[in-house]
Design a protein around this motif. Structure first.
Motif, PDB file in Angstrom:
ATOM      1  N   LEU A   1      85.297  63.470  15.247  1.00 56.50           N
ATOM      2  CA  LEU A   1      84.098  63.815  14.190  1.00 56.50           C
ATOM      3  C   LEU A   1      84.636  64.582  13.148  1.00 56.50           C
ATOM      4  O   LEU A   1      84.118  64.384  11.896  1.00 56.50           O
ATOM      5  N   ARG A   2      85.151  65.779  13.518  1.00 58.09           N
ATOM      6  CA  ARG A   2      85.464  66.740  12.542  1.00 58.09           C
ATOM      7  C   ARG A   2      86.596  66.112  11.355  1.00 58.09           C
ATOM      8  O   ARG A   2      86.917  66.551  10.460  1.00 58.09           O
ATOM      9  N   LYS A   3      87.202  65.165  11.732  1.00 60.46           N
ATOM     10  CA  LYS A   3      88.316  64.632  10.946  1.00 60.46           C
ATOM     11  C   LYS A   3      87.829  63.587   9.872  1.00 60.46           C
ATOM     12  O   LYS A   3      88.170  63.367   8.966  1.00 60.46           O
ATOM     13  N   ILE A   4      86.625  63.163  10.331  1.00 57.76           N
ATOM     14  CA  ILE A   4      85.935  62.106   9.400  1.00 57.76           C
ATOM     15  C   ILE A   4      85.378  62.822   8.156  1.00 57.76           C
ATOM     16  O   ILE A   4      84.605  63.811   8.341  1.00 57.76           O
ATOM     17  N   PRO A   5      85.913  62.319   6.996  1.00 58.09           N
ATOM     18  CA  PRO A   5      85.531  62.724   5.538  1.00 58.09           C
ATOM     19  C   PRO A   5      84.235  62.882   5.467  1.00 58.09           C
ATOM     20  O   PRO A   5      83.485  61.751   6.020  1.00 58.09           O
ATOM     21  N   PRO A   6      83.447  63.751   4.971  1.00 54.11           N
ATOM     22  CA  PRO A   6      81.987  63.939   4.768  1.00 54.11           C
ATOM     23  C   PRO A   6      81.358  62.892   4.188  1.00 54.11           C
ATOM     24  O   PRO A   6      80.198  62.544   4.374  1.00 54.11           O
ATOM     25  N   GLU A   7      82.055  62.326   3.006  1.00 56.88           N
ATOM     26  CA  GLU A   7      81.337  61.238   2.360  1.00 56.88           C
ATOM     27  C   GLU A   7      81.179  59.924   2.853  1.00 56.88           C
ATOM     28  O   GLU A   7      80.579  59.221   2.702  1.00 56.88           O
ATOM     29  N   ASP A   8      81.899  59.812   4.175  1.00 53.19           N
ATOM     30  CA  ASP A   8      81.743  58.608   4.851  1.00 53.19           C
ATOM     31  C   ASP A   8      80.817  58.847   5.645  1.00 53.19           C
ATOM     32  O   ASP A   8      80.944  58.753   7.121  1.00 53.19           O
ATOM     33  N   THR A   9      79.592  58.704   5.239  1.00 52.34           N
ATOM     34  CA  THR A   9      78.478  59.121   6.139  1.00 52.34           C
ATOM     35  C   THR A   9      78.124  58.029   7.345  1.00 52.34           C
ATOM     36  O   THR A   9      77.558  58.386   8.370  1.00 52.34           O
ATOM     37  N   ARG A  10      78.476  56.827   7.210  1.00 46.83           N
ATOM     38  CA  ARG A  10      78.263  55.760   8.280  1.00 46.83           C
ATOM     39  C   ARG A  10      79.181  55.899   9.413  1.00 46.83           C
ATOM     40  O   ARG A  10      78.640  55.924  10.503  1.00 46.83           O
ATOM     41  N   ARG A  11      80.391  56.329   9.053  1.00 44.73           N
ATOM     42  CA  ARG A  11      81.399  56.341  10.185  1.00 44.73           C
ATOM     43  C   ARG A  11      80.917  57.678  10.833  1.00 44.73           C
ATOM     44  O   ARG A  11      80.930  57.747  11.971  1.00 44.73           O
ATOM     45  N   TYR A  12      80.405  58.659  10.071  1.00 47.42           N
ATOM     46  CA  TYR A  12      79.990  60.125  10.750  1.00 47.42           C
ATOM     47  C   TYR A  12      79.023  59.844  11.595  1.00 47.42           C
ATOM     48  O   TYR A  12      79.058  60.419  12.712  1.00 47.42           O
ATOM     49  N   ASN A  13      77.781  59.159  11.024  1.00 48.59           N
ATOM     50  CA  ASN A  13      76.712  58.938  12.063  1.00 48.59           C
ATOM     51  C   ASN A  13      76.895  58.357  13.222  1.00 48.59           C
ATOM     52  O   ASN A  13      76.535  58.552  14.308  1.00 48.59           O
ATOM     53  N   ARG A  14      77.768  57.348  12.973  1.00 45.40           N
ATOM     54  CA  ARG A  14      78.268  56.401  13.826  1.00 45.40           C
ATOM     55  C   ARG A  14      78.876  57.353  15.456  1.00 45.40           C
ATOM     56  O   ARG A  14      78.299  57.169  16.435  1.00 45.40           O
ATOM     57  N   GLN A  15      79.808  58.138  14.959  1.00 39.47           N
ATOM     58  CA  GLN A  15      80.438  58.796  15.634  1.00 39.47           C
ATOM     59  C   GLN A  15      79.499  59.999  16.615  1.00 39.47           C
ATOM     60  O   GLN A  15      79.752  60.062  17.513  1.00 39.47           O
ATOM     61  N   LYS A  16      78.615  60.303  15.555  1.00 37.44           N
ATOM     62  CA  LYS A  16      77.764  61.515  16.179  1.00 37.44           C
ATOM     63  C   LYS A  16      76.816  60.800  17.420  1.00 37.44           C
ATOM     64  O   LYS A  16      76.641  61.251  18.540  1.00 37.44           O
ATOM     65  N   ILE A  17      76.499  59.686  16.878  1.00 30.40           N
ATOM     66  CA  ILE A  17      75.486  58.944  18.101  1.00 30.40           C
ATOM     67  C   ILE A  17      76.193  58.533  19.480  1.00 30.40           C
ATOM     68  O   ILE A  17      75.901  58.741  20.228  1.00 30.40           O
ATOM     69  N   LYS A  18      77.630  58.032  18.982  1.00 29.10           N
ATOM     70  CA  LYS A  18      78.465  57.870  20.370  1.00 29.10           C
ATOM     71  C   LYS A  18      78.597  59.218  21.155  1.00 29.10           C
ATOM     72  O   LYS A  18      78.691  58.974  22.269  1.00 29.10           O
ATOM     73  N   ILE A  19      78.857  60.353  20.473  1.00 24.76           N
ATOM     74  CA  ILE A  19      79.132  61.574  21.159  1.00 24.76           C
ATOM     75  C   ILE A  19      77.813  61.931  22.089  1.00 24.76           C
ATOM     76  O   ILE A  19      77.808  62.259  23.244  1.00 24.76           O
ATOM     77  N   GLU A  20      76.502  61.804  21.328  1.00 24.35           N
ATOM     78  CA  GLU A  20      75.135  61.837  21.979  1.00 24.35           C
ATOM     79  C   GLU A  20      75.023  60.954  23.207  1.00 24.35           C
ATOM     80  O   GLU A  20      74.662  61.358  24.359  1.00 24.35           O
TER      81      GLU A  20
END
Lengths: 291, 307
Positions: free
Chosen positions: B17-36
């Protein structure tokens, strides 16, 4: 003739087997136990009668034998002066711990006691005091809810009647089967003792073999005067646990009464012959009017 | 799957999650949901042994984290004035919402070096005597006391025994039972045996949701009752040592809810909940008449295990 003999022998064997089923095993051990006891220290056998006359001390090497609560009361207090309280209070298996109910029933039957402590009032040279005497024959004298409660009630009895309090401690510690409730009895008894002490009453704690675990970390160590029996094991953790932690073996005398006195945690060591007089004198010095 | 393995998986995912660049919000959010989702899957329906492991996890927040989050101007004090200083007790004075309080905390270390210094949170007699000294000091200056419990048990060493571990614990119980100032105890992770009880004679006891508190460590319990230390998981399941168990028995007063994954993950939420409780109870307790306060504390312990 031979067949008859074999038949008879078989019958006898069957009879023996059948009998064994009805008579509990302990009788097998108890018979010699009632006549002779072997001293763990010097290895010699002593007759029980001789032992009784000698206050349950080995006549050869001076080792103190285990005493039941009743024997101790008889040894220390005026004959017939003991009045027992809360005799019927008994533990229940409130945690539904596997095998605990059976264990309790077994010890009740074996010792004739309802719990690991006997409480009440007694006189010593005519002076009344409140007493609690623990008995290590009952589940190693472990402290569960009932033991804690009985001791608390004795403290409160002593408090309300302004009697000196004597507790004979012997315990393996808190009773595992009752879990957290057992642990809390340490806080409960200590709190009761604090109140008792703050109102100017005398508490003498007598540490006998063994006084360990939760009991040593609560009321046993809170006496105004702490007396130990010779050779008694006094400590918190077992020797094995400590050896395992520090990875070295401990000296033989470690946690023995003499060692604990050397380290400054008990006031005196009194043998069984002098215990009654010591207690009597100490109580007299605290009850007589100073002026 | 053990708790440690679960924690490692979550850690890996968080690294991604931390490695995902902040501008890639879709991937970021998907990863976040995955962790949850993973957390939900891992940390719901835990059995008692899992909670023990969670409570002992090295990632879990330690006493010093709570001290710095809850209090300001913390001045640690040292020494028992008899023999030495025990680093496993971090204690001193601090301000809580501006008001001076005494803090007495059992603290485990954050890494090996720190743990060696603090003896893995196992308290020696000096630690208990230091606690008694500071408790009496707090009584003298009418400061409320907040104790933090986190110890596997008192230190079972040779020296500890020689210097009267049992007596030191007994004195703690004795002193705190009638201390003329409010005492609040927070069990943050592990409360083992008399070593923990010594600091938990209090007017209020809070316990974190995934903390455990017991008569003995499951290992010790297993070695006594089953004669086999490796049966600790079985022992833990048999022992009623979680916050929910103790709340039911009225041993503790409040359960402090933790975020999924335990209090190591997000200490802010836990701290806010503790603050809410302290804000409610501190004025309540300090406002009480001393006689009533002591009477209630006595009754609280007196009624445990009454027939």
């Amino acid at each position: 003739m031979e067949t008859l003999f074999r038949k008879r022998k078989e019958q006898l064997e069957n009879f023996k087997k059948a009998i064994r089923r009805f008579v509990p095993e302990r009788t097998k051990r108890e018979i010699p136990d009632n006549i002779f006891k072997k001293c763990e220290k010097c290895g010699r056998s002593v007759s029980v009668r001789r032992l009784k006359e000698n206050n349950h001390v080995c006549p050869d090497c001076g080792r103190c034998f285990k005493m039941s609560a009743a024997e101790r009361i008889e040894m220390v207090f005026d004959a017939g002066s003991f009045y027992e309280t809360d005799r019927r209070m008994t533990s229940t298996n409130s945690e539904n711990f596997e095998g605990y109910s059976e264990k309790l029933a077994k010890y009740k039957k074996r010792t004739g006691l309802n719990e690991a402590v006997v409480c009440g009032t007694a006189k010593i040279d005519g002076r009344k005091c409140a007493v609690a005497v623990m008995d290590s024959n009952f589940m190693m004298g472990s402290m569960g809810a009932v033991v804690g409660e009985k001791i608390c009630r004795t403290i409160e009895l002593a408090h309300s009647k302004k009697l000196p309090l004597i507790i004979f401690c012997t315990s393996g510690g808190a009773r595992m089967q009752e879990g957290i409730i057992s642990l809390m009895q340490m806080a409960k008894t200590s709190a009761a003792l604090k109140r008792f002490s703050d109102s100017g009453n005398l508490y003498i704690s007598v540490l006998t073999h063994p006084t360990t675990g939760g009991v040593s970390a609560s009321f046993a160590m809170l006496g105004d005067i702490i007396i130990a029996e010779p050779g008694a094991l006094i400590g918190f953790a077992g020797k094995r646990v400590i050896e395992k932690t520090i990875n070295e073996s401990l000296p033989r005398e470690f946690q023995k009464a003499e060692f604990v006195m050397e380290k400054g945690f008990v006031d005196m060591i009194a043998d069984r012959d002098s215990l009654r007089k010591t207690l009597s004198d100490l109580i007299a010095m605290h009850t007589e009017d100073a002026g | 799957m053990t708790i440690a393995e679960k924690e490692n998986i979550i850690k890996e995912q968080q690294l991604i999650l931390r490695k995902i660049p902040p501008e890639d919000t879709r991937r970021y959010n998907r990863q976040k949901i995955k962790i949850e989702k993973l957390k939900k899957q891992f940390y719901t329906n835990l059995d008692r042994w899992d909670i023990v492991c969670l409570a002992r996890s090295p990632q879990r927040a330690k006493a010093q984290d709570y001290i710095s989050a809850l209090f300001s101007d913390f001045y640690p004090f040292c020494g028992d004035r008899c023999f030495g200083e025990d680093r496993s007790i971090t204690a001193g004075i601090a301000r809580y919402n501006g008001r001076p309080v005494t803090v007495i905390a059992q603290s485990k270390g954050t890494d090996l070096a720190d743990n060696l210094k603090k003896n893995f949170g196992m308290v020696s007699p000096e630690g208990y005597r230091k606690a008694i000294r500071l408790a009496k000091q707090a009584e003298k200056f009418s400061r409320p006391i907040i104790t933090i419990v986190d110890t596997p048990g008192a230190y079972p060493g040779k020296g500890a025994e020689e210097r009267g571990r049992a007596q030191a614990i007994a004195q703690c119980l004795y002193t705190f039972s009638n201390l003329k100032t409010p005492v609040i105890c927070i069990v943050i992770s592990e409360g083992g045996s008399g070593g923990a009880l010594a600091l938990s004679v209090a007017d209020r006891i809070y316990m974190l949701e995934n903390a455990v508190y017991s008569i003995l460590s499951p290992e010790g319990f297993a070695s006594i009752l089953y004669k086999d230390e490796t049966l600790a998981p079985k022992a833990a399941r048999q022992m009623k040592m979680t916050a929910a168990d103790l709340y039911q028995k009225h041993i503790i007063d409040e359960i402090v809810k933790e975020p999924l994954g335990g209090a190591g993950a997000n200490i802010d939420v836990t701290v806010r909940r503790i603050r809410n409780l302290l804000n409610r109870d501190l004025p309540l307790l300090t406002g009480k008449k001393m006689k009533n306060l002591l009477e209630e504390r006595y009754e609280k312990y007196r009624r445990i295990g009454v027939m």
